[in-house]
Motif scaffolding. Structure first.
Motif, PDB file in Angstrom:
ATOM      1  N   TYR A 183       0.844  -1.197   0.000  1.00 59.02           N
ATOM      2  CA  TYR A 183       0.000   0.000   0.000  1.00 59.02           C
ATOM      3  C   TYR A 183       0.879   1.246   0.000  1.00 59.02           C
ATOM      4  CZ  TYR A 183      -3.788  -3.205   1.264  1.00 59.02           C
ATOM      5  OH  TYR A 183      -4.698  -4.228   1.273  1.00 59.02           O
ATOM      6  N   TYR A 185       1.117   5.443   0.471  1.00 59.04           N
ATOM      7  CA  TYR A 185       0.496   6.606   1.115  1.00 59.04           C
ATOM      8  C   TYR A 185       1.340   7.832   0.801  1.00 59.04           C
ATOM      9  CZ  TYR A 185      -1.964   2.987   3.708  1.00 59.04           C
ATOM     10  OH  TYR A 185      -2.723   1.900   4.031  1.00 59.04           O
ATOM     11  N   TYR A 195      -4.114   7.470   1.841  1.00 57.06           N
ATOM     12  CA  TYR A 195      -3.935   6.257   1.031  1.00 57.06           C
ATOM     13  C   TYR A 195      -3.952   6.639  -0.443  1.00 57.06           C
ATOM     14  CZ  TYR A 195      -5.438   2.180  -1.629  1.00 57.06           C
ATOM     15  OH  TYR A 195      -5.559   1.215  -2.586  1.00 57.06           O
TER      16      TYR A 195
END
Length: 244
Positions: A183, A185, A195
């Motif tokens: 992920y 960010y 995000y």
């Protein structure tokens, strides 16, 4: 023994001694409140004269292995001194805060794969920013937008400027069970962390654990998948496009 033969042997006798002298550390750091089982040094990150050291087995008031991170800085005499102890504001037992760390200037990113906000061991990552006073202030708690039990989000982290990446090594994606994912960010001009993107490998399969290791430098990201192809392993390179 002839002089010619002695000339051949002598360098091999001297080499180990020279290596031993250069292999000694310049300094040794340890926690100011060291205890058995702390696992000080489980993870480390370095930027200039500042280092972040994960103490994943550190015990707190709410149970064992909640974890902590120690920030140490190099002094003018060459020694390294602990200047801060960083802990999660919502620590609980077995969070393993400090399992992974990343440091870039005045920003610290800490992985806590045992965090339970999205289910047992769903995981989280915490961002801290150094203040002019020298203290490290909590800035954000990063969690997956789709957390699930046992994802271990935060098992690996990396940081570059205003961009943070977090590995979720046991994430079950459409490609397979425990295939893993990453992920991304980003920090906006107001200092908010948001995000941005969810990354998976194009050829991911079950048990690859994509996201087990991460490195980022500007617009380039490298992701490790050590169990890919029957544990032969692999690493994937991602470049950030101009369209973000």
């Amino acid at each position: 023994m002839s002089s010619a033969r002695r000339a051949l042997v002598l360098p091999f006798l001297l080499a180990p001694a020279a290596f031993a002298q250069t292999a000694r550390p310049d300094a040794f750091a340890r926690a100011t409140d060291a205890a058995n089982g702390d696992q000080y040094g489980f993870s480390i990150a370095l930027d200039g004269s500042r280092a972040a050291i994960g103490v994943v087995g550190d015990d707190g008031p709410f149970g064992s292995d909640f974890g902590s991170v120690r920030v140490v800085e190099r002094q003018t005499d060459g020694s390294w001194t602990e200047v801060a102890k960083v802990t999660a504001f919502d620590w609980t037992a077995l969070d393993q805060f400090g399992f992974s760390v990343a440091l870039d200037g005045d920003t610290l990113l800490v992985g806590s794969p045992g965090d339970d906000d999205g289910g047992s061991a769903s995981g989280a990552a915490y961002v801290y920013e150094r203040q002019p006073s020298g203290t490290w202030q909590f800035a954000a708690k990063l969690v997956a937008p789709d957390p699930a039990l046992g994802d271990f989000f935060g098992r690996a982290v990396a940081l570059s400027g205003n961009r943070a990446v977090v590995g979720s090594v046991l994430d079950d994606t459409l490609a397979g069970i425990n295939s893993g994912s990453v992920y991304v960010y980003e920090r906006d001009p107001l200092g908010n962390w948001t995000y941005w993107q969810h990354l998976v490998a194009s050829d991911t399969t079950d048990l690859d654990r994509f996201g087990s290791a991460l490195a980022i430098d500007g617009d380039r990201l490298v992701v490790g998948a050590p169990y890919r192809a029957n544990s032969a392993g692999g690493a994937y390179v991602f470049d950030r496009s101009t369209s973000t």
